[in-house]
Design an enzyme around this catalytic site. Sequence first.
Site, PDB file in Angstrom:
ATOM      1  N   HIS A 274      32.726  38.718  28.505  1.00 50.79           N
ATOM      2  CA  HIS A 274      33.518  39.055  29.688  1.00 50.79           C
ATOM      3  C   HIS A 274      34.895  38.389  29.624  1.00 50.79           C
ATOM      4  CE1 HIS A 274      34.126  39.171  34.242  1.00 50.79           C
ATOM      5  NE2 HIS A 274      33.888  40.425  33.920  1.00 50.79           N
ATOM      6  N   LYS A 276      38.833  37.463  28.660  1.00 53.30           N
ATOM      7  CA  LYS A 276      40.122  38.138  28.505  1.00 53.30           C
ATOM      8  C   LYS A 276      41.069  37.125  27.873  1.00 53.30           C
ATOM      9  CE  LYS A 276      38.062  40.280  32.131  1.00 53.30           C
ATOM     10  NZ  LYS A 276      36.869  39.803  32.847  1.00 53.30           N
ATOM     11  N   ASP A 281      50.733  33.871  17.863  1.00 53.58           N
ATOM     12  CA  ASP A 281      51.285  32.850  16.954  1.00 53.58           C
ATOM     13  C   ASP A 281      50.697  31.461  17.204  1.00 53.58           C
ATOM     14  OD1 ASP A 281      52.852  34.762  15.752  1.00 53.58           O
ATOM     15  OD2 ASP A 281      54.643  34.307  16.942  1.00 53.58           O
ATOM     16  N   HIS A 450      39.913  41.234  42.565  1.00 53.89           N
ATOM     17  CA  HIS A 450      39.305  40.980  41.265  1.00 53.89           C
ATOM     18  C   HIS A 450      39.634  39.589  40.746  1.00 53.89           C
ATOM     19  CE1 HIS A 450      38.343  42.023  36.930  1.00 53.89           C
ATOM     20  NE2 HIS A 450      37.344  42.579  37.567  1.00 53.89           N
ATOM     21  N   LYS A 452      39.506  35.516  40.244  1.00 52.22           N
ATOM     22  CA  LYS A 452      38.438  34.519  40.149  1.00 52.22           C
ATOM     23  C   LYS A 452      39.095  33.136  40.114  1.00 52.22           C
ATOM     24  CE  LYS A 452      37.215  38.135  37.142  1.00 52.22           C
ATOM     25  NZ  LYS A 452      36.730  39.069  38.108  1.00 52.22           N
ATOM     26  N   ASP A 457      40.225  20.491  47.061  1.00 53.45           N
ATOM     27  CA  ASP A 457      41.012  19.375  47.608  1.00 53.45           C
ATOM     28  C   ASP A 457      42.468  19.391  47.158  1.00 53.45           C
ATOM     29  OD1 ASP A 457      38.737  18.554  48.895  1.00 53.45           O
ATOM     30  OD2 ASP A 457      38.224  17.006  47.441  1.00 53.45           O
TER      31      ASP A 457
END
Length: 532
Positions: A274, A276, A281, A450, A452, A457
């Site tokens: 899952h 991404k 370089d 979408h 996450k 704190d």
Amino acid sequence: MLQRNTLGERCFDVGGNCDGALGQICAATPAEAERSVITLGTPAPGLARWSLVFHNWNAILGLLFGYGLTLLLVRWVILTRRRQPASTVAWILAIALLPYVGGLLFLFFGINRVERRKKRRREARKSMHGRMPALHTITLEDPPLSEFPQQIHRMVRLAARLDDTVVTGDNQIEVFNDTNIILRRIEEAILAAKHSIHLEYYIWQPDKTGLRLRDLLIQKAREGVKVRFLYDGLGSIFLTRTFMKPLRESGAQTAVFIPGRSLRERWSFNLRSHRKIVVVDGKVGLTGGMNIGEEYLGRNRRLGYWRDTHLLMRGSSVSQLQQVFTEDWFYATGEEIQGPHEFPPPVVAGSTAAQVMSGGPDGDLREFHSLMFGAINDAQREVLLTTSYFVPTDALLAALCTAAARGVRVQLIVPMKSDHRFVVLAGRSYYDQLLEAGVEIHEYKRGIMHSKTLVIDACWSLVGSPNFDPRSLLLNFEVGVIMYDLEIARVLREHFETDLGYCRTIHRHEFERRPLRSVFAENVCRLFSPVL
């Protein structure tokens, strides 16, 4: 004219012709028919039908096979899913109540074939460890970590224990919440590449956006840049040979992330990548929640506006992100990536302290589940959680409720609508308990949420690919960046406050008055939440 025997079965006519359904048993007369049935050993008329059924060998064999398969699968579930009792019970019920169908669902979705993955991951880490350059690591005694409270020190140690990751202090990290800007940054990084481009994605759509990025990769590969593209075989299922052929012909390397190499392992729908990841370089890295496709830019009319969070990084954290990619590439292809262009010496790009963390079902500690559990339990003042799929495990549900009950302000932003409607319904089934404990719940209504993110704190933050649900935290391979930086926490908090303007707040007294049909749908979806 047809007549019936004493058992009420239409099996003969006056002329003695058999009706066919009970052909070899019925006789020419009612008396003979009755004697014939009695001869079969039927003790009472009410059981005669069963006596006839059991003489159908196909039915007997089918029943025996079904019961045998059910017993074998139930035994398999109990032996292999001891970590998750709720999930175990759900699968046993599915197998028992849905003959054949439940078994097939378990074979595709319920089996976690991780043993070979564990071995290959150890091989990959061992191979890649020597390729890593010397990172600009910092300790708890160094600034800025020394300036943070003890709870942050505990989180540093927890992350290091979970994933053997270190804190680096030379990073420059930018946070983006606009998917169109994120895509532009990815394109700019690719166009600026001189030596290597590494990409790993769960979903890459072969639409206008996917084609444009593919063509950029083809252009860079023809210029002599080493392009490696790793994609998940299920999430990117629509990437056809026609789509991939020009990329491969340009000299780029492509590979599919699969649970294992054997046919037996490949058919599992679990153990997906899952992640991404884009690394250019070895110096520029991008990661977060956004996949590649038109819908992620808000161009899908059904889904509407798409809200996501992504990071652009420079510094030692890019080498850590590169290591995650190279381990996955080694697992998928067996190729060891090495060389100064892939792992150049990090330069001081900024002063942000960060840890790149990876996690998956091959780990014994369930890295992101443990990290989130520890962070929420250790919070002193505030927890800000944004997630695209909210289906908390029992442990995380207890952590949220306990934090709110002891005076921590806990706020959640979750989707009001989603590309997976049943997940939204399952998540709502937890609202009663959360609201009673004092958790503030806000449903995002502008479009698809979408993102996450987790902020604790106002000084500790996590951005990456894992959602707040069992599939992300227990079954998928995920990646995230932990940041110990007041400025980044402030930016994420500002994004959270902005998103609240597009949310509806869930009030307890209103939520309790929802229709019974909604309660029923939510509770049905919750039954399957451990296996969603």
